[in-house]
Each structure stands twice: as C-alpha cells, then as structure tokens.
Design a protein around this motif. Structure first.
Motif, short mmCIF file in Angstrom:
data_model
loop_
_atom_site.label_atom_id
_atom_site.label_comp_id
_atom_site.label_asym_id
_atom_site.label_seq_id
_atom_site.Cartn_x
_atom_site.Cartn_y
_atom_site.Cartn_z
N PHE A 88 0.80 -1.22 0.00
CA PHE A 88 0.00 0.00 0.00
C PHE A 88 0.84 1.27 0.00
CE2 PHE A 88 -2.75 -3.31 1.71
CZ PHE A 88 -3.73 -3.26 0.73
N ASN A 89 2.09 1.11 -0.39
CA ASN A 89 2.97 2.26 -0.58
C ASN A 89 2.68 2.86 -1.95
OD1 ASN A 89 5.24 3.93 -1.28
ND2 ASN A 89 6.35 2.98 0.42
N GLN A 90 2.22 4.08 -1.99
CA GLN A 90 1.82 4.70 -3.25
C GLN A 90 2.98 4.93 -4.19
OE1 GLN A 90 -1.28 7.91 -2.68
NE2 GLN A 90 -0.84 7.52 -0.51
N ASP A 91 4.19 5.00 -3.66
CA ASP A 91 5.37 5.17 -4.51
C ASP A 91 5.76 3.87 -5.20
OD1 ASP A 91 5.60 7.85 -3.78
OD2 ASP A 91 6.80 7.35 -2.00
N ILE A 92 5.39 2.74 -4.58
CA ILE A 92 5.75 1.43 -5.13
C ILE A 92 4.62 0.87 -5.99
CG2 ILE A 92 6.32 -0.96 -4.54
CD1 ILE A 92 7.63 0.09 -1.99
N ASN A 93 3.40 0.97 -5.51
CA ASN A 93 2.25 0.37 -6.19
C ASN A 93 1.45 1.46 -6.92
OD1 ASN A 93 0.00 -1.00 -7.04
ND2 ASN A 93 -0.47 -1.91 -5.05
N LYS A 94 1.59 1.47 -8.22
CA LYS A 94 0.90 2.48 -9.03
C LYS A 94 -0.54 2.09 -9.35
CE LYS A 94 4.70 4.83 -9.19
NZ LYS A 94 4.84 6.07 -8.37
N ASN A 95 -0.95 0.88 -8.93
CA ASN A 95 -2.31 0.43 -9.19
C ASN A 95 -3.31 0.93 -8.15
OD1 ASN A 95 -1.91 -1.29 -11.55
ND2 ASN A 95 -0.73 -2.61 -10.19
N LEU A 96 -2.83 1.56 -7.10
CA LEU A 96 -3.72 2.02 -6.05
C LEU A 96 -4.64 3.12 -6.57
CD1 LEU A 96 -1.25 2.22 -3.02
CD2 LEU A 96 -2.95 0.46 -3.47
N ASN A 97 -5.92 2.88 -6.43
CA ASN A 97 -6.92 3.86 -6.85
C ASN A 97 -7.33 4.67 -5.63
OD1 ASN A 97 -9.14 5.29 -7.75
ND2 ASN A 97 -10.04 3.58 -8.87
N GLN A 98 -6.62 5.75 -5.38
CA GLN A 98 -6.87 6.54 -4.18
C GLN A 98 -8.25 7.17 -4.18
OE1 GLN A 98 -4.05 5.27 -2.04
NE2 GLN A 98 -5.13 7.05 -1.22
N ALA A 99 -8.78 7.45 -5.37
CA ALA A 99 -10.12 8.03 -5.43
C ALA A 99 -11.16 7.04 -4.89
CB ALA A 99 -10.46 8.41 -6.87
N GLU A 100 -10.97 5.77 -5.21
CA GLU A 100 -11.88 4.74 -4.71
C GLU A 100 -11.76 4.61 -3.20
OE1 GLU A 100 -13.17 0.10 -5.56
OE2 GLU A 100 -11.49 0.98 -6.66
N PHE A 101 -10.52 4.61 -2.71
CA PHE A 101 -10.31 4.51 -1.27
C PHE A 101 -10.87 5.74 -0.55
CE2 PHE A 101 -6.61 1.64 -2.43
CZ PHE A 101 -7.28 0.48 -2.07
N ASP A 102 -10.74 6.91 -1.17
CA ASP A 102 -11.30 8.13 -0.57
C ASP A 102 -12.82 8.01 -0.45
OD1 ASP A 102 -8.85 9.38 -0.28
OD2 ASP A 102 -8.97 10.43 -2.21
N ALA A 103 -13.47 7.46 -1.49
CA ALA A 103 -14.92 7.29 -1.46
C ALA A 103 -15.33 6.30 -0.37
CB ALA A 103 -15.41 6.81 -2.82
N LEU A 104 -14.56 5.21 -0.24
CA LEU A 104 -14.84 4.23 0.80
C LEU A 104 -14.64 4.83 2.19
CD1 LEU A 104 -13.20 1.09 -0.82
CD2 LEU A 104 -15.55 1.19 0.03
N LEU A 105 -13.61 5.66 2.32
CA LEU A 105 -13.35 6.29 3.62
C LEU A 105 -14.54 7.15 4.04
CD1 LEU A 105 -11.57 6.97 6.02
CD2 LEU A 105 -10.43 8.72 4.61
#
Length: 415
Positions: A88-105
């Motif tokens: 879950f390191n954003q610098d390592i994993n470029k597949n992270l969809n932060q917008a989706e996680f923001d919506a879930l949060l």
C-alpha cells in the motif's frame, strides 16, 4: 470480521485453510502482534477457559492455566505487516486507486450504525425465557460470534496503526473497521451477560497460538468472511421478519443494519484486491480463489450441521439455509475472484452431505471408549474418504469469473 462460525459469520471461517499455514507462538515477532480468527470455534469456550459461577449481578470469567489447543479451539491468524506496508505504498504500487479509497473512507466515516447497537430491557427478559438445551446453544452462538468479531478488531486495529505513514487513507479505513468490529464484539459480549457469563477477551488475546497467513491469503479469506457474514445476517433477519414466532432473542432484530457493516468491509477488501491485480489475474490466483471458497463453504456446512438444534430453534432448515448462503456468497464473490466453485451443481451438495457423514463418523469414533491407538486406526480410512471427497470437489469444473475491468466504484446499500 464478522464471520460468525455456526451462526457465525465469520465468518467466517476457513479452518481447512490451516493446512496451508504454519503456526507461531504468541511471542513470534514484532510483525505478528495482531491476530484474526478464521477457524472453527470451540463447542464451548467455557470448557476451554473455565468460568466461575455468577455471583449476584456480577459476571466473572476465570481462566484456566492451560488451554486445550484442539482443532475446535479458536484459531488466530497473523500476517506479514511489512509486506502489507509495501503493498500500500503509493510510490511502489501504481495500481492504487486513491479516489476509490477516498470514497470508501467517506462511507466509513459516515458511521451509519453509530447509534444502532443500543440495548433495551427486551434482552434480559428474552434470555430468562430461554431454558434447557436451547439456553446452552445460545451461549455457544454468542461466544463464537463474539470471538470472531473481536479477532477482526485486533487485526484491523494493527493494520490501521502499521499503515498510518505508508497510506493514511487505507490506514484510517482499517481503524474505522476495527471500530465496527469492537462495537459488534462488545454488543455480543453484553448479550452473554444476559446469560450470566462473559468472555475474557484480554486473556483470549494473550493465550492463543498464532497462525501465519500471507497478505494475499488474508485478502481472500477476509473478503469471503465478510461477504458470507452479510448473507448469513441478512438471510436470518429476513426469515425472522417473515416468521416472527421464531424471534426468541432480540439480537436478530439488529441484523439488517449490522450486515451492512459486513458488506462495507467486504467492499473494502474487494478494492484492496483490485489494487493488487497479481492476486487476481493468473492461474495461481484461480487455484487459491477456489481453495479459499471451498475452505469457507465446507467449514461452514460441517459446523452448522453439527448445530441443527440452533437453526431449528429459529425455524430454519440448516442445510437449505447453508446452501442459500453459499450460493449467494459465491455469486457475489464471482464479481471479484477469477474463478469460483460451481456450487449450484447438484453434485456439489451431494459431496457436502457425504463429508457430513464422514465428519459424524469421525466424531463418533472420537467420543468412543476405544483405546487411542485403535481410534486412530479406525479414523484412517474415513479421513482418506473425506480427503478424496474434498479433492474431487476441488477438481470439479469451476466457474470462470471476475474481471479487472471494473466499473467505477459507487457506494451503495445492498439488500
């Protein structure tokens, strides 16, 4: 993590998957501090831990010096938290969809059930009317459920702490899920007080052995645990709403909203797996997906068929209920897992029923007065038949499913 084993969501529950794990003692390492229970729960935790008699209005839990580590005692699982941090390191994993996680949060921050778990006088009154064998059955239901929820709280809390610097959004979601699990466990433990008992959760945490699961296995198992929990809760709620004469304890009235916590948790783990496509897009992912599905389904079916009295007590046919939950969970899981078992094939339930027969035969041998060596010899051919049935089920033609071409995330309530 709600998988209540027996009416346990916990779901819940992948005790067969322990075949793929190695156990660690409670002092394994600093990265193994948090635990989660996916395994089958004991026939009675009180037999394991010991309980003093209730004195006055007090409820006291007394722990035995030694714990019986049988296959039926609660299993707690830990993971590699350092690998989790890398995933879950954003610098390592470029597949992270932060917008989706923001919506879930935002969904979790809304805390729809903040004021839902409020007890009333109906609880103690109902508990006082449950007597005889059914009373013990309810105690076992509450203790298994409480243990499963509490173990989810521990895992999520530790993940929230460990990921705080790596990915604050994901970390906060885990922390908020631990809030949900703690709320569930506390509500269930308070229910036990209606029966003059309480689980010593602190002792439970310190005294268990821990079993290691790699992060991807945590994702598979916990997703299934949460989703199967949703279908168990909502199915029981709907059944009792249509058949109120079986509404013997008010906790079931809370299941409609409660199950939405499980559903949201499952949606979050779905998003986590989408962020790790390597867990979903190759032949190994298909094999592991089927393995975990079967582990959860078989374990639930075997556990529940040993507790027919509970389901009959609330007006359910155990096998029909379980097959309904398995089919609905499998359909939901097929939206994310690359392959799932064909649970709607008539042969699937026939194999489950044969496993129940083998399991009952093993229990009968275990309860006999024969010498231990003789019991072991008697079990060998039955275990071989059971294993052959599991293998045959695994080799059944699977349903190809799942997709990495997901639609945009849109929070929604599912009923």
């Amino acid at each position: 993590m709600a998988a209540m084993a027996a009416c346990t969501v916990s779901t819940a529950v992948v005790s067969n998957a322990r075949l793929a794990t190695k156990e660690h003692g409670a002092a394994s390492s600093s990265s193994c501090r948090s635990v989660v229970s996916f395994g089958a729960q004991p026939a009675s935790l009180w037999k394991t831990f010991g309980v003093s008699k209730t004195q006055g209005k007090g409820v006291v839990m007394m722990a035995k010096k030694e714990i019986n580590e049988s296959l039926l005692t609660p299993r707690f699982y830990t993971t590699d938290f350092e690998e989790m941090e890398q995933l879950f390191n954003q610098d390592i994993n470029k597949n992270l969809n932060q917008a989706e996680f923001d919506a879930l949060l935002q969904e979790f921050k809304t805390d729809y059930n903040q004021t839902h778990f409020v007890r009333n006088a109906e609880f103690k009154e109902a508990a006082s009317k449950i007597q005889g064998p059914m009373r013990q059955i309810f105690v076992e239901f509450l203790e298994r459920s409480c243990t499963a929820e509490f173990s989810g709280f521990l895992l999520y809390k530790e993940l929230g702490r460990r990921l705080k610097k790596t990915n604050p959004v994901v970390a906060e979601i885990f922390t908020l899920m631990s809030r949900d699990e703690a709320r569930h466990a506390g509500f269930l433990n308070k229910g036990l007080s209606d029966f003059g008992l309480a689980l010593d959760l602190g002792f439970l945490t310190k005294a268990r052995k821990y079993t290691f699961f790699k992060p991807k296995f945590i994702f598979y198992a916990t997703y299934l645990s949460e989703k199967i929990g949703y279908w168990r809760y909502i199915s029981i709620y709907r059944h009792l709403k249509e058949n109120p004469e079986f509404q013997c304890y008010p906790i079931f009235k809370y299941f409609e909203n409660w199950c939405q916590d499980e559903n949201r948790h499952g949606d979050f783990f779905s998003a986590l797996m989408k962020a790790q496509p390597q867990f979903l897009n190759d032949w190994k992912a298909k094999l592991w997906s089927r393995f975990f599905c079967l582990s959860v389904y078989i374990t639930m079916y075997l556990n529940d068929t040993q507790r027919n009295d509970f389901y009959q007590g609330i007006g359910l046919d155990t096998k029909k209920f379980d097959m309904h939950v398995i089919i609905e969970t499998n359909r939901t899981t097929a939206r994310i897992f690359p392959a799932v078992p064909d649970v709607e094939s008539p042969e699937f339930q026939r194999k489950l029923d044969r496993m129940v027969e083998y399991n009952q035969a093993l229990i009968k041998i275990g309860e006999s007065d024969a010498p231990g060596a003789l019991k072991n010899l008697q079990k060998i051919p039955i275990i071989a038949q059971f294993a052959a049935e599991v293998l045959a089920m695994f080799l059944m033609k699977p349903v190809e499913s799942g997709s990495l071409d997901f639609v945009d995330f849109e929070p929604q309530v599912v009923y």
